[in-house]
Design an enzyme around this catalytic site. Structure first.
Site, mmCIF file in Angstrom:
data_model
loop_
_atom_site.group_PDB
_atom_site.id
_atom_site.type_symbol
_atom_site.label_atom_id
_atom_site.label_comp_id
_atom_site.label_asym_id
_atom_site.label_seq_id
_atom_site.Cartn_x
_atom_site.Cartn_y
_atom_site.Cartn_z
ATOM 1 C CG HIS A 271 -1.733 1.216 1.416
ATOM 2 N ND1 HIS A 271 -3.081 1.270 1.132
ATOM 3 C CD2 HIS A 271 -1.407 2.445 1.885
ATOM 4 C CE1 HIS A 271 -3.542 2.482 1.404
ATOM 5 N NE2 HIS A 271 -2.541 3.214 1.863
ATOM 6 C CD GLU A 272 1.852 3.575 3.797
ATOM 7 O OE1 GLU A 272 2.088 4.643 3.200
ATOM 8 O OE2 GLU A 272 0.877 3.432 4.539
ATOM 9 C CG HIS A 275 0.289 6.272 -0.671
ATOM 10 N ND1 HIS A 275 -0.859 6.682 -1.287
ATOM 11 C CD2 HIS A 275 -0.096 5.744 0.512
ATOM 12 C CE1 HIS A 275 -1.903 6.430 -0.514
ATOM 13 N NE2 HIS A 275 -1.458 5.851 0.584
#
Length: 363
Positions: A271-272, A275
């Protein structure tokens, strides 16, 4: 990361970073057990090792002043601020706090509406100068920086398992699209440092002096962020302004086989790093356009918690993308990126991290 993210008391969940950079002139900190009404900190961020304008509105954790960490736990912060890890004491919202459990919530670097609008405007301008072609594989050189405290901290085998999880997720092997993004482990560093391990946000500038490579190199820092903290990331649009802070920080217990129940498959890192590659949350802007600015992710009025069977928060928009890696579901409920997200990552890479503008996406 948030980002997949910082999990806060569930009563405090909100769309992260409601205050864009420069929108406040002070940060008000209320400290549990301090006996005073609170401490005002001038500027757009907590002083010391802080980064203004890439933050959030509510946080839990110790007070950070310079490179020191106070022992009292924060209860709330209003304005643009940084997040620290829990260090004992009460934590939660000023009003209506209830017991916190591990989950995903507001991330310290999550951009606010004004920042998102700025990022998307710059992307649209640069998109017009990209020549289109078939997506070819992006290989991301990756350094993993493991921070430890005695016997606490990730083993090298867990770091390698995280890289394997990244390649499986971005390769579509859990489900969804093959994004054409792969990660090559360049090396693992190990640093014994109690302060960095316990409070990587508070000591971020010091810790990130280990950073290697340029805009194309992923630096993944693995430390301990507290049970209510999962991870956070910078965005590619920000690299030019402060390259030293570029990178992703995740809790070592979220690596594959880690000890955080429901967040132990390495998907915090997935997920990170989404980004870091330029993706927004699937619930960005709620049901309002442009959402996350990716056409094939349905609008989502609020983040997903837990692992629901079904969720539909935006009328007429279709079911929420609860299985998307850029939502906030538990690891067992996440397994896909979309083809549109794959294109967005390649665009962001070409513009901000790799090829640069005025070139074709297929090399």
């Amino acid at each position: 990361m948030a980002r997949r993210a910082i999990a806060v008391v569930s009563a405090c969940l909100f769309t992260a970073a409601a205050f864009p950079a420069g929108s406040v002139s002070a940060v008000t900190v209320t400290v549990a057990g301090a006996g005073a009404a609170g401490t005002a900190v001038t500027g757009d961020a907590v002083t010391g090792d802080a980064v203004a304008g890439k933050a959030m509105t509510v946080m839990t954790g110790p007070v950070v002043t310079g490179d020191a960490v106070a022992t009292e736990a924060m209860t709330a912060v209003t304005g643009t601020a940084r997040i620290g890890s829990a260090a004992g004491g009460a934590a939660g919202c000023v009003r209506g706090a209830r017991a916190a459990t591990p989950g995903r919530g507001a991330e310290p670097y999550a951009p606010g509406p004004a920042q998102i609008a700025e990022m998307l405007a710059d992307l649209r301008l640069r998109q017009s100068r990209l020549r289109r072609g078939p997506l070819t594989t992006i290989t991301v050189p990756t350094w993993v920086h493991v921070i430890t405290e005695g016997v606490l901290g990730a083993q090298d085998s867990a770091a390698r398992a995280q890289i394997a999880a990244l390649n499986a997720a971005y390769g579509g092997r859990y489900g969804g699209a093959d994004t054409g993004v792969r990660f090559h482990l360049e090396g693992i560093t190990r640093t014994e440092n109690t302060a960095w391990f316990r409070n990587p946000l508070g000591y971020e500038r010091s810790m990130k002096q280990m950073r290697r490579g340029g805009a194309e190199t992923l630096n993944l820092y693995v430390a301990q962020l507290g049970e209510l903290v999962l991870g956070y990331s910078t965005y590619p649009y920000w690299y030019g302004g402060e390259p030293q802070l570029d990178g992703v920080v995740i809790d070592w217990r979220t690596l594959p086989g880690g000890s955080l129940r429901n967040f132990d498959r390495g998907f915090t890192g997935v997920h990170e790093i989404g980004h870091w590659l330029g993706l927004l949350h699937t619930f960005e802007n709620g049901c309002e356009p442009p959402g996350d600015a990716v056409a094939d992710t349905p609008p989502e009025g609020q983040p997903t918690e837990g692992c629901p069977l079904h969720k539909d928060t935006c009328k007429g928009g279709g079911p929420d993308p609860i299985h998307n890696f850029m939502d906030y579901a538990q690891d067992r409920c996440m397994w896909e990126f979309t083809a549109g997200q794959a294109v967005r990552m390649h665009e962001m890479w070409a513009i901000y991290r790799g090829l640069g503008a005025d070139t074709t996406l297929d090399g």
